[in-house]
Write a protein that holds these residues in place. Structure first.
Motif, short mmCIF file in Angstrom:
data_model
loop_
_atom_site.label_atom_id
_atom_site.label_comp_id
_atom_site.label_asym_id
_atom_site.label_seq_id
_atom_site.Cartn_x
_atom_site.Cartn_y
_atom_site.Cartn_z
N LEU A 109 1.02 -0.95 0.04
CA LEU A 109 0.14 -0.01 -0.02
C LEU A 109 0.76 1.38 0.00
O LEU A 109 1.97 1.18 0.26
CB LEU A 109 -0.70 0.05 1.05
CG LEU A 109 -1.87 -1.15 1.37
CD1 LEU A 109 -2.62 -1.19 2.64
CD2 LEU A 109 -2.94 -1.21 0.26
N ASP A 110 0.15 2.34 -0.46
CA ASP A 110 0.97 3.81 -0.26
C ASP A 110 0.19 4.62 0.81
O ASP A 110 -0.77 5.14 0.60
CB ASP A 110 0.96 4.31 -1.68
CG ASP A 110 1.49 5.75 -1.91
OD1 ASP A 110 2.36 5.89 -0.79
OD2 ASP A 110 1.24 6.34 -2.90
N ILE A 111 0.96 4.64 1.95
CA ILE A 111 0.57 5.36 3.01
C ILE A 111 0.58 6.91 3.08
O ILE A 111 0.03 7.51 3.71
CB ILE A 111 1.24 4.82 4.13
CG1 ILE A 111 2.48 5.26 4.58
CG2 ILE A 111 0.76 3.39 4.77
CD1 ILE A 111 3.46 4.81 5.78
N ASP A 112 1.21 7.25 1.92
CA ASP A 112 1.26 8.52 1.66
C ASP A 112 0.06 8.99 1.13
O ASP A 112 0.00 10.42 1.27
CB ASP A 112 2.55 9.05 0.59
CG ASP A 112 3.87 8.61 1.22
OD1 ASP A 112 4.10 8.56 2.43
OD2 ASP A 112 4.81 8.49 0.57
N HIS A 113 -0.81 8.40 0.61
CA HIS A 113 -2.01 8.93 0.08
C HIS A 113 -3.18 7.94 0.74
O HIS A 113 -3.36 6.85 0.06
CB HIS A 113 -2.09 8.56 -1.66
CG HIS A 113 -0.94 9.58 -2.24
ND1 HIS A 113 0.34 9.23 -2.46
CD2 HIS A 113 -1.12 10.83 -2.91
CE1 HIS A 113 0.90 10.17 -3.06
NE2 HIS A 113 0.03 11.23 -3.42
N GLU A 114 -3.46 8.43 1.85
CA GLU A 114 -4.60 7.70 2.50
C GLU A 114 -5.76 7.44 1.65
O GLU A 114 -6.45 6.29 1.77
CB GLU A 114 -4.86 8.28 3.90
CG GLU A 114 -3.72 8.66 4.80
CD GLU A 114 -4.08 9.37 6.06
OE1 GLU A 114 -5.29 9.57 6.37
OE2 GLU A 114 -3.04 9.98 6.43
N THR A 115 -6.37 8.52 1.15
CA THR A 115 -7.77 8.19 0.57
C THR A 115 -7.47 8.27 -1.08
O THR A 115 -6.67 9.37 -1.53
CB THR A 115 -8.73 9.38 1.12
OG1 THR A 115 -8.76 9.65 2.40
CG2 THR A 115 -9.98 9.20 0.27
N PRO A 116 -7.98 7.35 -1.75
CA PRO A 116 -7.70 7.34 -3.30
C PRO A 116 -8.56 8.56 -3.70
O PRO A 116 -9.53 9.05 -3.55
CB PRO A 116 -8.21 6.27 -3.74
CG PRO A 116 -9.23 5.61 -2.65
CD PRO A 116 -8.69 6.21 -1.22
N ALA A 117 -7.80 9.07 -4.78
CA ALA A 117 -8.35 10.17 -5.49
C ALA A 117 -9.82 9.66 -6.31
O ALA A 117 -9.84 8.41 -6.46
CB ALA A 117 -7.33 11.06 -6.41
N GLU A 118 -10.37 10.84 -6.77
CA GLU A 118 -11.75 10.47 -7.66
C GLU A 118 -11.22 9.61 -8.88
O GLU A 118 -10.21 10.23 -9.80
CB GLU A 118 -12.56 11.60 -7.78
CG GLU A 118 -13.26 12.00 -6.68
CD GLU A 118 -14.01 13.27 -6.79
OE1 GLU A 118 -14.26 13.52 -7.74
OE2 GLU A 118 -14.64 13.58 -5.90
N GLY A 119 -11.98 8.77 -9.50
CA GLY A 119 -11.40 8.10 -10.40
C GLY A 119 -10.41 6.97 -10.59
O GLY A 119 -10.18 6.52 -11.52
N THR A 120 -9.89 6.95 -9.43
CA THR A 120 -9.06 5.88 -9.16
C THR A 120 -9.63 4.23 -8.67
O THR A 120 -10.44 4.63 -7.90
CB THR A 120 -7.53 6.30 -8.40
OG1 THR A 120 -7.93 6.69 -6.99
CG2 THR A 120 -6.81 7.57 -9.24
#
Length: 276
Positions: A27-38
């Motif tokens: 996982l990528d903990i630098d981006h907690e919430t996925p962006a829209e469309g991903t």
């Protein structure tokens, strides 16, 4: 070793465990919430459960390190601020009086757009909870009992109701959403990187508790911490092969030892000083 050295040793050990969990999960903990469309990250159920079994005691150990690090920190609460009263819209005031009010479709769409814009402008931040989750809900509140879907009873009338096929039980390979798991890992890593800040945060909660502004009395739940195996762990006997000591069982993990030491540090920090 003194208290600060023990806290630092356990903190570094927890950081190593968190880094291993993040590497295993991918996982990528630098981006907690996925962006829209991903695409939202998912994990197989068996891997998700394995990470969760280690994440729970790691979170409990981090909370106890924060309590130990906050020992001796005093915080003075600011005076309470007056709440600003917002004007009540006319439609809402009329509804309180029991008068039905209809809003135009354009007004409803405008309000919905404004709410979404405000939510997007203020992204939600996830912090490590400072208090242990309690085993039961609030006092005098009934526990919610649920039955899994594959074990729910079926009531049928022959000839009237068609038999209902129950869903199959969950499989170890089923994909499970890892969004919340990613957020918890990120919150734990951030708390371990800023232990003094988290200690001041706990000192503020303790000041609020002393001022009777909170309902919780103790940050720790009664009994053993969640996720740990302290009943089978002996910090004194662990690692000694002969003499009076005995070897620790094979089921003991590294995080169990960290949790045992952190729990002892937290209990020592929460002791009231003897003023007699």
């Amino acid at each position: 070793m003194d208290g600060r050295a023990a806290i630092e040793w356990n903190r570094l050990a927890l950081k190593r465990i968190v880094a291993a969990l993040v590497a295993v999960a991918g996982l990528d903990i630098d981006h907690e919430t996925p962006a829209e469309g991903t695409t939202r990250p998912t994990l197989p159920r068996h891997l998700w459960l394995a990470i969760l079994r280690l994440l729970r005691p790691a979170e409990a150990a981090a909370r106890r390190l924060i309590i130990a690090a906050a020992r001796g920190i005093t915080v003075t609460l600011p005076p309470p601020r007056k709440r600003k009263t917002k004007p009540v819209p006319a439609e809402q005031f009329l509804r309180r009086l029991g008068i039905a009010v209809t809003m135009p479709a354009a007004e409803i769409a405008r309000a919905a757009t404004a709410g979404k814009a405000a939510t997007a402008a203020r992204p939600r931040s996830y912090c490590l909870p400072l208090l242990d989750p309690l085993r039961t809900p609030e006092p005098y509140e009934e526990r919610c009992r649920t039955v899994p879907a594959h074990a729910a009873p079926r009531i049928m009338l022959p000839g009237i109701i068609e038999p209902y096929r129950l869903p199959s039980p969950p499989s170890p390979g089923d994909p499970v959403s890892a969004v919340r798991l990613n957020q918890r890992l990120a919150a734990l890593a951030a708390a371990l990187d800023d232990l003094p800040g988290q200690a001041r945060r706990f000192a503020r909660w303790k000041a609020r508790r002393d001022a009777r502004l909170t309902r919780r009395v103790s940050p720790l739940r009664p009994g053993r911490p969640s996720g740990g195996r302290l009943s089978r762990f002996d910090p004194v006997a662990c690692g000694r092969s002969g003499g009076e000591g005995r070897k620790a069982p094979r089921t003991i993990r590294e995080v169990d030892g960290i949790l045992a030491h952190s729990h002892a540090l937290a209990l020592e920090a929460l002791k009231r000083p003897d003023t007699s």
